[in-house]
Scaffold this motif. Structure first.
Motif, PDB file in Angstrom:
ATOM      1  N   PRO A 122      28.294  34.115  27.785  1.00  0.00           N
ATOM      2  CA  PRO A 122      28.270  34.754  29.178  1.00  0.00           C
ATOM      3  C   PRO A 122      29.370  34.482  29.909  1.00  0.00           C
ATOM      4  O   PRO A 122      29.870  35.480  30.841  1.00  0.00           O
ATOM      5  CB  PRO A 122      26.805  34.247  29.747  1.00  0.00           C
ATOM      6  N   TYR A 123      30.061  33.205  30.167  1.00  0.00           N
ATOM      7  CA  TYR A 123      30.907  33.038  30.802  1.00  0.00           C
ATOM      8  C   TYR A 123      32.320  33.828  30.530  1.00  0.00           C
ATOM      9  O   TYR A 123      32.894  34.355  31.070  1.00  0.00           O
ATOM     10  CB  TYR A 123      31.149  31.430  30.778  1.00  0.00           C
ATOM     11  N   GLN A 138      31.819  37.324  31.518  1.00  0.00           N
ATOM     12  CA  GLN A 138      32.255  37.618  32.942  1.00  0.00           C
ATOM     13  C   GLN A 138      33.653  37.391  33.053  1.00  0.00           C
ATOM     14  O   GLN A 138      34.306  38.449  34.004  1.00  0.00           O
ATOM     15  CB  GLN A 138      31.414  36.262  33.773  1.00  0.00           C
ATOM     16  N   ASP A 149      35.455  40.455  34.875  1.00  0.00           N
ATOM     17  CA  ASP A 149      36.186  40.326  36.153  1.00  0.00           C
ATOM     18  C   ASP A 149      37.553  40.244  36.229  1.00  0.00           C
ATOM     19  O   ASP A 149      38.294  40.939  36.992  1.00  0.00           O
ATOM     20  CB  ASP A 149      35.661  39.287  36.947  1.00  0.00           C
ATOM     21  N   TYR A 196      27.015  29.718  40.109  1.00  0.00           N
ATOM     22  CA  TYR A 196      27.350  31.153  40.637  1.00  0.00           C
ATOM     23  C   TYR A 196      26.596  31.310  41.806  1.00  0.00           C
ATOM     24  O   TYR A 196      27.573  31.955  42.649  1.00  0.00           O
ATOM     25  CB  TYR A 196      26.737  32.009  39.304  1.00  0.00           C
ATOM     26  N   SER A 207      30.460  39.475  42.366  1.00  0.00           N
ATOM     27  CA  SER A 207      30.942  40.392  41.505  1.00  0.00           C
ATOM     28  C   SER A 207      30.106  41.091  40.487  1.00  0.00           C
ATOM     29  O   SER A 207      29.278  40.508  40.334  1.00  0.00           O
ATOM     30  CB  SER A 207      32.183  39.679  40.959  1.00  0.00           C
ATOM     31  N   GLY A 267      30.922  41.269  37.420  1.00  0.00           N
ATOM     32  CA  GLY A 267      30.828  40.409  36.154  1.00  0.00           C
ATOM     33  C   GLY A 267      30.096  39.204  36.633  1.00  0.00           C
ATOM     34  O   GLY A 267      29.579  38.601  35.567  1.00  0.00           O
ATOM     35  N   GLU A 268      29.887  38.296  37.672  1.00  0.00           N
ATOM     36  CA  GLU A 268      29.252  37.408  38.136  1.00  0.00           C
ATOM     37  C   GLU A 268      27.679  37.747  37.778  1.00  0.00           C
ATOM     38  O   GLU A 268      26.966  37.018  37.134  1.00  0.00           O
ATOM     39  CB  GLU A 268      29.633  37.079  39.233  1.00  0.00           C
ATOM     40  N   THR A 276      26.399  40.328  36.084  1.00  0.00           N
ATOM     41  CA  THR A 276      26.356  40.193  34.456  1.00  0.00           C
ATOM     42  C   THR A 276      26.180  38.952  33.883  1.00  0.00           C
ATOM     43  O   THR A 276      25.107  38.734  32.830  1.00  0.00           O
ATOM     44  CB  THR A 276      27.455  40.929  33.801  1.00  0.00           C
ATOM     45  N   ALA A 277      26.936  38.228  34.123  1.00  0.00           N
ATOM     46  CA  ALA A 277      26.977  36.538  33.614  1.00  0.00           C
ATOM     47  C   ALA A 277      25.482  35.911  33.936  1.00  0.00           C
ATOM     48  O   ALA A 277      24.783  35.213  33.151  1.00  0.00           O
ATOM     49  CB  ALA A 277      28.107  35.894  34.077  1.00  0.00           C
TER      50      ALA A 277
END
Length: 641
Positions: A100-101, A104, A108, A218, A336, A338-339, A341-342
């Motif tokens: 996941p990281y 992200q 992003d 996060y 964000s 991406g964050e 989503t992660a």
């Protein structure tokens, strides 16, 4: 575990042969040795073979650890394997959470920023993490498998050694199938847990810890809200499941033990079942036993069906709440894409271990119930205990003294009461009396299969309880009423008490009991294998083999419990001639129903009403016109044409 749920799934899994006696092959020819051109390869193969302990390790009838079996104790003594497995687990867990990281970062800093270099690096790192996860998983599986195999090997040996120490009263009160379950199904449950369940449990627990930390990293506020929505109901559901599972899996272990016991009894008694046409009724009875096991499985299945989907629903509702709250934060520019989503992927990674832990807890409960049953067995003491101060019994002349001996199999119901008996060295004494009078009990007490409830039994002045069991039984030969033959060759069974004896000595024992005809007509002579329990030879031949076994052991005291009861007249005459040679110069106790056997003894004792009623030679007892004379008159009237 899915790579988008915090992991890279797909990596989790759902001795040396003996050459026999003298290395002989099945055709009876001796093993010729390893050809020189193969010797180097065989040496390399043997060097890679694991050790299985000292084959000459002595059996200690006293020592036992006395400690209960626990999952921790099974693994803590193997620190090298345990540390290696834990390190592999730690590396695997951290690599599983890299996905996941990296997603992200790719979203992003790669896609959103239109930076192909960052996107490529993130993708390459993702692939590398997958490959390294596979390597870490392989190492973890190897080490945890070795750890489980080593731990359960030692546990099996400990259980077997404990069973060897147990006295006869344990085996008369416990079903053989239940005992077999302890060594098979119960130990296998532990091995399955240690091989994979233990590692998976640590991985999933660490995953929840790591993911919780990442979520707070996060966005602490969003993490608190999400966890407060899902953790309390998950905790309540888990507490209910634990209580119900404790009950269900203990019931399941009891049911499988009962099923094994019924199966073992039916297979061992198959001749009687067939002879009395009991097949249909046995099937009905076994159907009830198997039904009990099915009901136990149904119960555990029901609680799993409630707990598993229930936790899934809680997790999905939590994820829906996360999308709503997190989506609004993205719209406000507080988070964000991406964050978010992660965050969603990590939250999914938080709930997936819960599902795994459901299955692992099921496996753990099975192993926990098995540990309880094993500890119950290991905690059962033997009633025949060798004292720590016991000394070796020196070579004896064979004087046996019963001093005011009382014995009861069941407390308050004595079989023998206040028995006094003196047997001189080299004397043959026959015990006669009605069935259940205690004749065989006298023989079992002499061999210390049981200890007297009161009084003492002495050999050459030594109390049997003051000498070591090995030194006592080396000097006592026993031929039971129902001789037991082991899987192996004729030679193995004859030389059972002296496995290192020579072939010449074995043949001397064969000739002494008149078994040469059987050996010579067997396909491979002394090396002919016997079927289980000696089913390939007649009952009379089994008795002769037991006599040959006793003859070869060269005991100072011989106990024969109805040794001629299953022989025809011709075989009995051959055995009696062999007995004359076996008993020459030895003290002997003959338990006999046939008075023809008793009449050959130096002295006859009549046992009834828990005591010895009379004693003397055949002629003396006839002259006394007591119980023996009446027995003899009855026997004569039925045996005279």
């Amino acid at each position: 575990m899915s790579m988008f749920g915090g992991g890279f799934g797909g990596f989790n899994p759902g001795g040396r042969p003996s050459m026999g006696a003298a290395g002989r092959k099945g055709n009876g020819l001796p093993f010729a040795g390893i050809p020189p051109d193969l010797a180097e390869g065989v040496a390399k193969l043997e060097a890679r073979e694991p050790g299985h302990g000292d084959p000459q390790a002595p059996f200690d009838p006293v020592a036992d650890t006395g400690r209960k079996v626990t999952l921790l104790r099974l693994v803590i003594g193997r620190k090298g394997l345990l540390v290696a497995a834990l390190l592999a687990i730690l590396v695997e867990t951290l690599l599983l959470q890299a996905g996941p990281y990296l997603v992200q970062v790719g979203i992003d800093h790669g896609i959103a920023a239109r930076n192909v270099t960052v996107l490529s690096v993130a993708t390459g790192a993702f692939v590398a993490a997958v490959l390294l996860t596979g390597l870490a998983t392989a190492v973890r599986m190897r080490q945890s498998g070795r750890l489980a195999a080593s731990a359960t090997r030692d546990l099996r040996i400990r259980i077997f050694a404990h069973l060897q120490r147990m006295s006869l009263d344990y085996y008369t009160s416990e079903k053989a199938g239940v005992t077999m379950t302890r060594m098979t199904s119960d130990v296998e449950s532990l091995q399955s847990l240690l091989a994979d369940g233990f590692a998976q449990f640590v991985i999933q627990a660490l995953t929840m810890v790591v993911v919780t930390g990442v979520l707070f990293h996060y966005n602490a506020g969003l993490a608190v809200i999400t966890l407060l929505l899902v953790v309390p109901p998950l905790l309540l559901a888990s507490l209910w499941f634990r209580r119900a599972a404790d009950q269900g899996y203990n019931r399941q272990r009891d049911a499988i033990a009962t099923m094994f016991a019924d199966l073992s009894e039916s297979l061992n008694g198959v001749r009687v079942v067939t002879a009395h046409n009991r097949q249909d009724r046995n099937i009905v009875a076994h159907r009830e036993v198997v039904g009990g096991y099915r009901d136990a499985n149904d119960f555990t299945g029901r609680i799993n069906a409630v707990y598993g989907p229930g936790t899934s629903v809680i997790g999905l509702l939590g994820m829906a709440a996360l999308l709503l709250i997190g989506g609004r934060m993205v719209l406000r520019g507080e988070l964000s894409i991406g964050e978010l989503t992660a965050f969603v992927l990590y939250l999914n990674a938080f709930f997936q271990p819960v599902q795994q832990l459901v299955q692992l807890y099921t496996q753990y409960q099975q192993a926990r119930a098995a540990v309880g049953k094993i500890n119950g067995l290991l905690g059962t003491p033997s009633t025949i205990v060798q004292r720590p101060s016991a000394t070796d019994l020196p070579p004896v002349r064979g004087e046996i003294v019963f001093s005011d001996v009382t014995f009861a199999y069941v407390p308050g119901r004595p079989v023998l009461s206040g028995v006094n008996l003196h047997i001189a060295p080299g004397e043959t004494v026959a015990c006669v009396g009605p069935t259940g009078a205690g004749k065989s009990t006298l023989a079992k007490l002499v061999t210390r299969l049981y200890d007297p409830t009161a009084g003492a039994i002495l050999i050459d002045g030594y109390d049997l309880r003051d000498v070591t069991l090995a030194s006592l039984r080396r000097q006592i030969g026993v031929v039971p009423q129902e001789p037991f033959l082991f899987a192996g060759t004729l030679r193995d069974n004859i030389a059972f008490a002296r496995p290192t004896t020579t072939d010449a000595e074995v043949w001397a024992a064969v000739d002494a009991v008149g078994l040469r005809d059987l050996v010579e007509r067997s396909p491979e002579g002394l090396l002919t294998p016997l079927h289980e329990r000696g089913q390939s030879v007649s009952s009379g031949e089994r008795q002769l083999l037991a006599l040959a076994r006793a003859f070869l052991a060269e005991p100072r005291v011989v106990v024969l419990d109805e040794a001629t009861s299953s022989l025809d007249l011709n075989t009995e005459l051959r055995v009696e001639a062999a007995l004359d040679r076996l008993l020459q110069g030895r003290t002997a106790i003959l338990v006999a129903h046939r008075l023809s056997t008793a009449m050959r003894a130096d002295r006859i004792i009549v046992v009834d009403n828990h005591q010895i009623l009379e004693t003397g030679t055949h002629t003396e007892l006839l002259s006394a016109n007591g119980p023996y004379a009446h027995m003899y008159a009855t026997w004569s009237s039925h045996s005279t044409p």
